[in-house]
Design an enzyme around this catalytic site. Structure first.
Site, PDB file in Angstrom:
ATOM      1  N   ILE A 123     -37.390   9.591  38.710  1.00  9.22           N
ATOM      2  CA  ILE A 123     -38.794   9.986  38.733  1.00  9.22           C
ATOM      3  C   ILE A 123     -39.501   8.884  37.981  1.00  9.22           C
ATOM      4  O   ILE A 123     -40.589   8.590  38.111  1.00  9.22           O
ATOM      5  CB  ILE A 123     -38.829  11.323  37.796  1.00  9.22           C
ATOM      6  CG1 ILE A 123     -38.246  12.706  38.626  1.00  9.22           C
ATOM      7  CG2 ILE A 123     -40.010  11.705  37.228  1.00  9.22           C
ATOM      8  CD1 ILE A 123     -37.997  14.091  38.011  1.00  9.22           C
ATOM      9  N   TYR A 134     -28.003  20.211  28.036  1.00 11.13           N
ATOM     10  CA  TYR A 134     -29.275  19.824  28.434  1.00 11.13           C
ATOM     11  C   TYR A 134     -30.415  20.598  28.061  1.00 11.13           C
ATOM     12  O   TYR A 134     -31.559  20.261  27.914  1.00 11.13           O
ATOM     13  CB  TYR A 134     -29.098  19.074  29.840  1.00 11.13           C
ATOM     14  CG  TYR A 134     -30.277  18.930  30.811  1.00 11.13           C
ATOM     15  CD1 TYR A 134     -30.520  17.439  30.630  1.00 11.13           C
ATOM     16  CD2 TYR A 134     -31.057  19.773  31.436  1.00 11.13           C
ATOM     17  CE1 TYR A 134     -31.694  17.087  31.286  1.00 11.13           C
ATOM     18  CE2 TYR A 134     -31.944  19.218  32.257  1.00 11.13           C
ATOM     19  CZ  TYR A 134     -32.345  17.953  32.318  1.00 11.13           C
ATOM     20  OH  TYR A 134     -33.581  17.719  32.945  1.00 11.13           O
TER      21      TYR A 134
END
Length: 231
Positions: free
Chosen positions: A15, A140
């Site tokens: 990304i 995460y």
């Protein structure tokens, strides 16, 4: 007009790389801060976002080379799948240092000048996990949730100074960050998604580009690119 300058962390791949490339194509000068070279950028710095001094030095060198920073996109991060009770202390600490610490370090380095100039944009790449949690990636999800809260808090503090801070929270995205053996790549996974597919990096990058537009007036928003699974 003078070209605007953007810093993108994690622009070595995935990304981050898509964001850097789409901004360059749109006329921005783009600098990368990553742990690997990104030689296609106007300026690239090898640095660990978890290290405050490395980030400060990188931002200073980028500013000296390209000019004042108009936008910062915080994309650097890592992902791993581990059952919650098996996550090591080192893994917890590294996840928090990169995702929360990295965001804090970038903001601390770029915001003083943005506030003085009363102009600037910051976009943090969060995750649908920050909103809805997840399975086998609690560290995460927790780190991304903390980063999202940090972004919202900073947005409140700096909006009056002309600096707009927002977040993009992708769901599963077809990048190297998503392991080949991930359950989110398994056959049939997308059948359970409202849009029947996972996101492409380009789609996230285009949304980030829109958030950096001078005419946009959004602040403290979290925009999702996740097939409609978390709203």
């Amino acid at each position: 007009m003078t070209q605007r300058v953007a810093v993108v962390t994690g622009a070595g791949s995935g990304i981050g790389l898509e964001i850097a490339q789409i901004l360059q194509a749109g006329g921005w000068k783009v600098a990368s801060i990553a742990r690997e070279p990104a030689p296609a950028m106007d300026k690239w710095m090898i640095a660990d976002v978890a290290d405050e001094r490395e980030v400060e030095d990188a931002i200073a060198e980028i500013t000296a080379a390209l000019g004042p920073i108009d936008a910062a996109v915080v994309c650097a991060g890592h992902y791993e799948e581990t059952p919650a009770l098996e996550i090591s202390q080192a893994a917890w600490e590294r996840m928090l240092r990169v995702h929360v610490g990295g965001l804090a370090h970038v903001c601390r380095a770029v915001l003083p000048d943005m506030r003085r100039r009363r102009s600037g944009r910051i976009v943090g790449i969060a995750s649908e996990r920050a909103i809805g949690g997840g399975s086998n990636d609690a560290h995460y999800a927790a780190a991304k949730a903390a980063a999202l809260s940090l972004l919202r808090s900073i947005a409140v503090e700096v909006a009056r100074d002309g600096v707009l801070v927002n977040a993009v929270a992708p769901g599963p995205c077809d990048t190297p960050l998503l392991p080949a053996d991930s359950w989110e790549r398994a056959e049939g996974f997308t059948e359970g998604l409202p849009a029947r597919r996972i996101a492409q990096p380009r789609e996230v990058a285009e949304l980030v580009q829109a958030l950096l537009d001078d005419d946009l007036f959004l602040c403290g928003e979290v925009l999702s690119v996740n097939s409609g699974t978390v709203i």
